[in-house]
Structure formats: C-alpha cells, structure tokens
Design an enzyme around this catalytic site. Structure first.
Site, PDB file in Angstrom:
ATOM      1  N   LYS A   8     -14.831   0.777  13.366  1.00 45.52           N
ATOM      2  CA  LYS A   8     -13.379   0.596  13.487  1.00 45.52           C
ATOM      3  C   LYS A   8     -12.792   1.400  14.637  1.00 45.52           C
ATOM      4  CE  LYS A   8      -9.944   2.155  10.541  1.00 45.52           C
ATOM      5  NZ  LYS A   8      -8.659   2.458  11.213  1.00 45.52           N
ATOM      6  N   ASP A  38      -8.140  -2.164  14.875  1.00 46.67           N
ATOM      7  CA  ASP A  38      -7.055  -1.918  13.916  1.00 46.67           C
ATOM      8  C   ASP A  38      -5.773  -1.569  14.660  1.00 46.67           C
ATOM      9  OD1 ASP A  38      -5.678  -1.451  11.569  1.00 46.67           O
ATOM     10  OD2 ASP A  38      -6.660   0.464  11.140  1.00 46.67           O
ATOM     11  N   LYS A  78      -2.755  -3.249  14.075  1.00 48.25           N
ATOM     12  CA  LYS A  78      -1.588  -3.550  13.214  1.00 48.25           C
ATOM     13  C   LYS A  78      -0.469  -4.201  14.015  1.00 48.25           C
ATOM     14  CE  LYS A  78      -2.630  -0.012   9.740  1.00 48.25           C
ATOM     15  NZ  LYS A  78      -3.739   0.750  10.374  1.00 48.25           N
ATOM     16  N   LEU A  79      -0.760  -5.374  14.559  1.00 45.58           N
ATOM     17  CA  LEU A  79       0.209  -6.080  15.398  1.00 45.58           C
ATOM     18  C   LEU A  79       1.437  -6.493  14.584  1.00 45.58           C
ATOM     19  CD1 LEU A  79      -2.341  -8.400  17.276  1.00 45.58           C
ATOM     20  CD2 LEU A  79      -1.425  -6.190  18.044  1.00 45.58           C
ATOM     21  N   ASP A 127       5.185  -8.238  15.920  1.00 45.36           N
ATOM     22  CA  ASP A 127       6.153  -8.572  16.974  1.00 45.36           C
ATOM     23  C   ASP A 127       6.570 -10.021  16.749  1.00 45.36           C
ATOM     24  OD1 ASP A 127       7.600  -8.644  19.479  1.00 45.36           O
ATOM     25  OD2 ASP A 127       6.277  -7.051  20.217  1.00 45.36           O
ATOM     26  N   THR A 182       0.263   2.725   3.044  1.00 49.96           N
ATOM     27  CA  THR A 182       0.117   3.641   1.900  1.00 49.96           C
ATOM     28  C   THR A 182       0.945   4.911   2.091  1.00 49.96           C
ATOM     29  OG1 THR A 182      -1.926   4.358   2.919  1.00 49.96           O
ATOM     30  CG2 THR A 182      -2.110   2.855   1.057  1.00 49.96           C
ATOM     31  N   ARG A 190     -13.596  10.362   8.100  1.00 50.70           N
ATOM     32  CA  ARG A 190     -14.127  11.729   8.107  1.00 50.70           C
ATOM     33  C   ARG A 190     -15.371  11.954   7.259  1.00 50.70           C
ATOM     34  NH1 ARG A 190      -8.098  13.626   7.311  1.00 50.70           N
ATOM     35  NH2 ARG A 190      -8.185  11.563   6.358  1.00 50.70           N
TER      36      ARG A 190
HETATM   37  O1  C5P Z   1     -11.020   9.799   7.565  1.00 49.60           O
HETATM   38  P1  C5P Z   1     -10.619   8.752   6.597  1.00 49.60           P
HETATM   39  O2  C5P Z   1     -11.763   8.213   5.752  1.00 49.60           O
HETATM   40  O3  C5P Z   1      -9.435   9.139   5.761  1.00 49.60           O
HETATM   41  O4  C5P Z   1     -10.151   7.549   7.528  1.00 49.60           O
HETATM   42  C1  C5P Z   1      -9.627   6.385   6.988  1.00 49.60           C
HETATM   43  C2  C5P Z   1      -9.327   5.381   8.049  1.00 49.60           C
HETATM   44  O5  C5P Z   1      -8.645   4.283   7.443  1.00 49.60           O
HETATM   45  C3  C5P Z   1      -8.407   5.890   9.148  1.00 49.60           C
HETATM   46  O6  C5P Z   1      -8.765   5.204  10.340  1.00 49.60           O
HETATM   47  C4  C5P Z   1      -7.036   5.477   8.671  1.00 49.60           C
HETATM   48  O7  C5P Z   1      -6.145   5.265   9.734  1.00 49.60           O
HETATM   49  C5  C5P Z   1      -7.343   4.169   7.967  1.00 49.60           C
HETATM   50  N1  C5P Z   1      -6.366   3.822   6.928  1.00 49.60           N
HETATM   51  C6  C5P Z   1      -6.112   4.613   5.807  1.00 49.60           C
HETATM   52  N2  C5P Z   1      -5.226   4.225   4.862  1.00 49.60           N
HETATM   53  C7  C5P Z   1      -4.575   3.085   4.999  1.00 49.60           C
HETATM   54  C8  C5P Z   1      -4.827   2.266   6.104  1.00 49.60           C
HETATM   55  C9  C5P Z   1      -5.729   2.664   7.058  1.00 49.60           C
HETATM   56  O8  C5P Z   1      -6.692   5.675   5.650  1.00 49.60           O
HETATM   57  N3  C5P Z   1      -3.747   2.716   4.063  1.00 49.60           N
END
Ligand code: C5P
Length: 236
Positions: free
Chosen positions: A39, A65, A67-68, A70, A125, A216
């Site tokens: 991603k 990712d 997130k378009l 417009d 979220t 992470r």
């Molecule tokens: O490091 P971590 O596992 O928290 O990363 C989660 C990934 O998913 C990040 O790229 C974050 O931007 C994305 N994301 C999220 N929650 C959402 C939508 C996307 O954590 N609701």
C-alpha cells in the site's frame, strides 16, 4: 482485476507509510514475497508522485490509497491518469456520491481486465459521532457507514475499506459482493500505536474481511518478513 485472496499470505496488505522512497522500497523488497499487496498512501505518493508507484510496483501489486474526492469529471480524469501506473487497488470517498463513483468506474473500465479494484471509503474512523453531526449528517457513524457502503456498491465500486467493527454490519447488509479491505488490525500482543479500536487479523478475517492492512506491525518489526510470515501462519 486482482482476485480475492486464496491464501493467508495473499490477504496481507503492507502499508508502506514513510515519505522516504528508499525506505519504502526496502520494505517492499523484504515484504513482497510474504504479502499480497503493497500500500502506497498519500504521504509517500505526494512526496515523490507517480514514480513511487512504478518503483513499488516492481515488487508486487500496489494499493494506491489516495482517497479521491472531487467532481465526477475530475475524479474520472485522475483515474485515467493513474491507469498507466497499473495500480491493483484505488480508493475514493463514497461521500463524493454515486455520479462520482460511476464516473471513476467508467474511467477504470478503460484498463479492461487489468483494471484496478475500486474501493470506497465510507466514514473515516477518525470521525466520531459529534464530528459527523457537525458536518450536517444526523445519522450515527454506524448507520452512515452502511448507507454509504450501499450507495458506493450500487454506483459501481468493487469493494470498501472498513474498520474491523464494520465488517459484520456491511456483510449483513450487502452480503459477499463487496471486496472488504480492513485496516486497524493488530496481531495479538503487539503495540497499538494510535489505533484505538482494533481487532486481531484472525478476528477480522473470521468476520468476513478479504484483505487486512498492516503498517507498523510489519514496518517497525525487527524482521518485517518474519512478522508477515507469523501473521499469515496465524491466519492459515
Ligand atoms: O501502522 P498501521 O497498521 O496502523 O497502519 C494502518 C494503515 O491503514 C495506515 O496506512 C493508515 O493510513 C490506514 N488506515 C487506517 N485506518 C483507516 C483507514 C486507513 O489505519 N480507517
């Protein structure tokens, strides 16, 4: 279009969250043999642009990712501009409305069988009930998620990005049709970081997730490849 994952490893999406392309490429090289999708988010894409997708795409399928959101004509144009980069998945905001999603789908169709999966984002979220109400939406976040999920699927989205807690309500409302990509998962016993409402990968898949997004827990692991293998083993 990328097929629904058939193996545990194929369900894993590695979020390469860094503005440093060399670091992202290092993670991509280490993780690509052990995950299904890589991603690229706004941080990396806005730092280095389309070149990012080419470089990461050399290692495996890319989930772009962005997130378009417009007017339909502009989103359709953005999708057309992205097609040469051959992303496997693209996100857009369901709140952009049915005409915007339909325009994105029509543009994506130009790539034929190789077109990206179009994933709609419903309610971020990070948005709680009070923040949603302040935007003029009277529904609860949970109601709004299902409303936008229905709207997006009817307009031509292939699937949705949703939290682990939204998987069951979305499956109940829309059945098996939507491809569901689920972030906010943490292997049992790992650090939460800033994710508050999490589920384990196993629980998310049991609830009906197709892909799970891990940032992470993979990128900050001493051995990212080993971390990915361990999560796949937990899922298998
Ligand atoms: O490091 P971590 O596992 O928290 O990363 C989660 C990934 O998913 C990040 O790229 C974050 O931007 C994305 N994301 C999220 N929650 C959402 C939508 C996307 O954590 N609701």
């Amino acid at each position: 279009m990328l097929a629904r994952p058939a193996t545990a490893a194929a369900r894993l999406v590695a979020a390469l969250d860094t503005p440093d392309l060399a670091r992202a490429e290092g993670w991509a090289a280490a993780l690509a043999p052990h995950v299904g999708v890589l991603k690229v988010g706004l941080e990396l894409f806005t730092a280095l642009g389309p070149e990012t997708v080419r470089r990461i795409g050399a290692h495996g399928p890319v989930f772009l990712d962005l997130k378009l959101h417009d007017i339909p004509n502009t989103v359709a144009g953005a999708v057309r501009s992205l097609l040469p980069l051959r992303p496997a998945m693209l996100t857009l905001h369901a709140a952009g409305g049915a005409p915007m999603i339909a325009a994105a789908r029509e543009a994506a169709e130009q790539a034929g069988a190789e077109r990206p999966i179009l994933l709609a984002v419903t309610v971020l979220t990070s948005i709680d009930a009070a923040t949603l109400a302040s935007t003029g939406v009277a529904a609860s976040p949970a109601e709004q998620v299902v409303r936008l999920a229905r709207l997006a699927m009817a307009a031509g989205a292939d699937g949705l990005v949703c939290s682990p807690h939204e998987v069951a309500p979305i499956r109940a409302a829309l059945g098996q049709a939507p491809l569901l990509v689920v972030p906010g998962v943490r292997p049992a016993g790992s650090a939460l970081g800033d994710q508050a409402r999490v589920a384990t990968p196993r629980d998310a898949v049991a609830a009906g997730a197709d892909w799970i997004v891990l940032g992470r827990p993979l990128t900050q692991a001493a051995d990212p490849a080993a971390a990915a293998r361990a999560i796949a083993a937990e899922l298998a």
